[in-house]
Design a protein around this motif. Sequence first.
Motif, PDB file in Angstrom:
ATOM      1  N   PRO A  26       0.790  -1.241   0.000  1.00  0.00           N
ATOM      2  CA  PRO A  26       0.000   0.000   0.000  1.00  0.00           C
ATOM      3  C   PRO A  26       0.822   1.291   0.000  1.00  0.00           C
ATOM      4  CG  PRO A  26      -0.969  -1.587   1.490  1.00  0.00           C
ATOM      5  CD  PRO A  26       0.371  -2.138   1.064  1.00  0.00           C
ATOM      6  N   THR A  27       2.120   1.225   0.285  1.00  0.00           N
ATOM      7  CA  THR A  27       2.951   2.428   0.234  1.00  0.00           C
ATOM      8  C   THR A  27       3.693   2.560  -1.088  1.00  0.00           C
ATOM      9  OG1 THR A  27       4.876   1.342   1.234  1.00  0.00           O
ATOM     10  CG2 THR A  27       3.290   2.364   2.743  1.00  0.00           C
ATOM     11  N   HIS A  28       3.584   1.566  -1.958  1.00  0.00           N
ATOM     12  CA  HIS A  28       4.264   1.591  -3.260  1.00  0.00           C
ATOM     13  C   HIS A  28       3.593   2.621  -4.159  1.00  0.00           C
ATOM     14  CE1 HIS A  28       5.773   0.232  -7.134  1.00  0.00           C
ATOM     15  NE2 HIS A  28       6.709  -0.425  -6.463  1.00  0.00           N
ATOM     16  N   LEU A  29       4.375   3.215  -5.047  1.00  0.00           N
ATOM     17  CA  LEU A  29       3.841   4.232  -5.955  1.00  0.00           C
ATOM     18  C   LEU A  29       2.738   3.707  -6.867  1.00  0.00           C
ATOM     19  CD1 LEU A  29       7.168   6.002  -7.002  1.00  0.00           C
ATOM     20  CD2 LEU A  29       5.420   6.856  -5.448  1.00  0.00           C
ATOM     21  N   LEU A  30       2.774   2.407  -7.202  1.00  0.00           N
ATOM     22  CA  LEU A  30       1.749   1.833  -8.080  1.00  0.00           C
ATOM     23  C   LEU A  30       0.450   1.480  -7.357  1.00  0.00           C
ATOM     24  CD1 LEU A  30       3.709  -0.649 -10.384  1.00  0.00           C
ATOM     25  CD2 LEU A  30       2.590   1.480 -11.036  1.00  0.00           C
ATOM     26  N   TRP A  31       0.440   1.522  -6.026  1.00  0.00           N
ATOM     27  CA  TRP A  31      -0.736   1.055  -5.288  1.00  0.00           C
ATOM     28  C   TRP A  31      -2.003   1.827  -5.670  1.00  0.00           C
ATOM     29  CZ3 TRP A  31      -2.237  -3.131  -2.929  1.00  0.00           C
ATOM     30  CH2 TRP A  31      -3.437  -3.112  -2.232  1.00  0.00           C
ATOM     31  N   ASP A  32      -1.927   3.143  -5.774  1.00  0.00           N
ATOM     32  CA  ASP A  32      -3.119   3.927  -6.100  1.00  0.00           C
ATOM     33  C   ASP A  32      -3.679   3.563  -7.473  1.00  0.00           C
ATOM     34  OD1 ASP A  32      -3.078   5.224  -3.654  1.00  0.00           O
ATOM     35  OD2 ASP A  32      -1.997   6.970  -4.427  1.00  0.00           O
ATOM     36  N   LEU A  33      -2.787   3.347  -8.431  1.00  0.00           N
ATOM     37  CA  LEU A  33      -3.235   2.938  -9.765  1.00  0.00           C
ATOM     38  C   LEU A  33      -3.833   1.532  -9.719  1.00  0.00           C
ATOM     39  CD1 LEU A  33      -3.464   3.578 -12.746  1.00  0.00           C
ATOM     40  CD2 LEU A  33      -1.123   2.772 -13.034  1.00  0.00           C
ATOM     41  N   PHE A  34      -3.169   0.627  -9.009  1.00  0.00           N
ATOM     42  CA  PHE A  34      -3.698  -0.726  -8.840  1.00  0.00           C
ATOM     43  C   PHE A  34      -5.076  -0.679  -8.179  1.00  0.00           C
ATOM     44  CE2 PHE A  34      -4.381  -4.359  -6.016  1.00  0.00           C
ATOM     45  CZ  PHE A  34      -4.363  -5.405  -6.926  1.00  0.00           C
TER      46      PHE A  34
ATOM     47  N   PHE B  70      -8.380  -2.047  -9.863  1.00  0.00           N
ATOM     48  CA  PHE B  70      -9.038  -3.146  -9.155  1.00  0.00           C
ATOM     49  C   PHE B  70     -10.490  -2.769  -8.858  1.00  0.00           C
ATOM     50  CE2 PHE B  70     -10.336  -5.647  -5.536  1.00  0.00           C
ATOM     51  CZ  PHE B  70      -9.753  -6.879  -5.728  1.00  0.00           C
ATOM     52  N   THR B  71     -10.704  -1.570  -8.360  1.00  0.00           N
ATOM     53  CA  THR B  71     -12.055  -1.111  -8.039  1.00  0.00           C
ATOM     54  C   THR B  71     -12.927  -1.058  -9.288  1.00  0.00           C
ATOM     55  OG1 THR B  71     -11.223   0.151  -6.162  1.00  0.00           O
ATOM     56  CG2 THR B  71     -13.389   0.765  -7.003  1.00  0.00           C
ATOM     57  N   ALA B  72     -12.359  -0.601 -10.391  1.00  0.00           N
ATOM     58  CA  ALA B  72     -13.124  -0.535 -11.648  1.00  0.00           C
ATOM     59  C   ALA B  72     -13.479  -1.926 -12.161  1.00  0.00           C
ATOM     60  CB  ALA B  72     -12.324   0.228 -12.700  1.00  0.00           C
ATOM     61  N   GLU B  73     -12.559  -2.869 -12.039  1.00  0.00           N
ATOM     62  CA  GLU B  73     -12.803  -4.218 -12.562  1.00  0.00           C
ATOM     63  C   GLU B  73     -13.620  -5.095 -11.621  1.00  0.00           C
ATOM     64  OE1 GLU B  73      -9.476  -6.393 -14.087  1.00  0.00           O
ATOM     65  OE2 GLU B  73      -8.635  -4.636 -15.080  1.00  0.00           O
ATOM     66  N   ILE B  74     -13.345  -4.998 -10.321  1.00  0.00           N
ATOM     67  CA  ILE B  74     -13.948  -5.919  -9.359  1.00  0.00           C
ATOM     68  C   ILE B  74     -15.122  -5.302  -8.625  1.00  0.00           C
ATOM     69  CG2 ILE B  74     -13.449  -7.436  -7.382  1.00  0.00           C
ATOM     70  CD1 ILE B  74     -11.947  -8.073 -10.061  1.00  0.00           C
ATOM     71  N   GLY B  75     -15.126  -3.995  -8.473  1.00  0.00           N
ATOM     72  CA  GLY B  75     -16.261  -3.324  -7.851  1.00  0.00           C
ATOM     73  C   GLY B  75     -16.117  -3.051  -6.360  1.00  0.00           C
ATOM     74  N   ARG B  76     -14.915  -3.201  -5.839  1.00  0.00           N
ATOM     75  CA  ARG B  76     -14.660  -2.871  -4.432  1.00  0.00           C
ATOM     76  C   ARG B  76     -13.196  -2.492  -4.284  1.00  0.00           C
ATOM     77  NH1 ARG B  76     -11.690  -6.738  -1.962  1.00  0.00           N
ATOM     78  NH2 ARG B  76     -11.755  -8.841  -2.788  1.00  0.00           N
ATOM     79  N   ALA B  77     -12.898  -1.830  -3.187  1.00  0.00           N
ATOM     80  CA  ALA B  77     -11.510  -1.441  -2.926  1.00  0.00           C
ATOM     81  C   ALA B  77     -10.680  -2.683  -2.583  1.00  0.00           C
ATOM     82  CB  ALA B  77     -11.462  -0.441  -1.781  1.00  0.00           C
ATOM     83  N   PRO B  78      -9.432  -2.729  -3.019  1.00  0.00           N
ATOM     84  CA  PRO B  78      -8.594  -3.904  -2.750  1.00  0.00           C
ATOM     85  C   PRO B  78      -7.988  -3.883  -1.354  1.00  0.00           C
ATOM     86  CG  PRO B  78      -7.328  -2.317  -3.975  1.00  0.00           C
ATOM     87  CD  PRO B  78      -8.734  -1.759  -3.868  1.00  0.00           C
ATOM     88  N   LEU B  79      -7.710  -5.067  -0.879  1.00  0.00           N
ATOM     89  CA  LEU B  79      -6.911  -5.273   0.321  1.00  0.00           C
ATOM     90  C   LEU B  79      -5.549  -5.772  -0.154  1.00  0.00           C
ATOM     91  CD1 LEU B  79      -9.549  -7.239   2.410  1.00  0.00           C
ATOM     92  CD2 LEU B  79      -8.917  -4.826   2.665  1.00  0.00           C
ATOM     93  N   PRO B  80      -4.493  -5.621   0.635  1.00  0.00           N
ATOM     94  CA  PRO B  80      -3.195  -6.139   0.197  1.00  0.00           C
ATOM     95  C   PRO B  80      -3.228  -7.629  -0.162  1.00  0.00           C
ATOM     96  CG  PRO B  80      -2.877  -4.653   2.023  1.00  0.00           C
ATOM     97  CD  PRO B  80      -4.379  -4.841   1.866  1.00  0.00           C
ATOM     98  N   THR B  81      -4.052  -8.403   0.497  1.00  0.00           N
ATOM     99  CA  THR B  81      -4.127  -9.836   0.190  1.00  0.00           C
ATOM    100  C   THR B  81      -4.776 -10.103  -1.171  1.00  0.00           C
ATOM    101  OG1 THR B  81      -6.179  -9.955   1.452  1.00  0.00           O
ATOM    102  CG2 THR B  81      -4.147 -10.573   2.590  1.00  0.00           C
ATOM    103  N   ASP B  82      -5.477  -9.136  -1.725  1.00  0.00           N
ATOM    104  CA  ASP B  82      -6.076  -9.301  -3.049  1.00  0.00           C
ATOM    105  C   ASP B  82      -5.025  -9.378  -4.154  1.00  0.00           C
ATOM    106  OD1 ASP B  82      -8.813  -9.397  -2.340  1.00  0.00           O
ATOM    107  OD2 ASP B  82      -8.837  -7.213  -2.126  1.00  0.00           O
ATOM    108  N   LEU B  83      -3.822  -8.943  -3.875  1.00  0.00           N
ATOM    109  CA  LEU B  83      -2.748  -9.055  -4.876  1.00  0.00           C
ATOM    110  C   LEU B  83      -2.593 -10.498  -5.325  1.00  0.00           C
ATOM    111  CD1 LEU B  83       0.018  -6.830  -3.273  1.00  0.00           C
ATOM    112  CD2 LEU B  83      -1.369  -6.291  -5.279  1.00  0.00           C
ATOM    113  N   TYR B  84      -2.639 -11.419  -4.381  1.00  0.00           N
ATOM    114  CA  TYR B  84      -2.401 -12.826  -4.700  1.00  0.00           C
ATOM    115  C   TYR B  84      -3.602 -13.481  -5.365  1.00  0.00           C
ATOM    116  CZ  TYR B  84       1.540 -11.714  -1.856  1.00  0.00           C
ATOM    117  OH  TYR B  84       2.666 -11.103  -1.373  1.00  0.00           O
TER     118      TYR B  84
END
Length: 60
Positions: A25-33, A37-51
């Motif tokens: 969540p502190t990585h520069l790409l996190w906001d874009l991810f 993710f929200t646009a595709e899945i319909g909810r905000a991501p959690l760090p565990t959603d990466l996997y």
Amino acid sequence: MPAEHPASSELAAMACRLADDTDPPTHLLWDLFAALFTAEIGRAPLPTDLYACLLCPCHF
């Protein structure tokens, strides 16, 4: 991630990059991810959603 909502290749590529980070969540790409993710899945991501959306064999 539900099977009926597979990750796009862009989302999977970002997840792969972020999964290697010690604090995604502190990585520069996190906001874009998170936005994609929200646009595709319909909810905000959690760090565990990466996997859940990784398609590369190195993170299975």
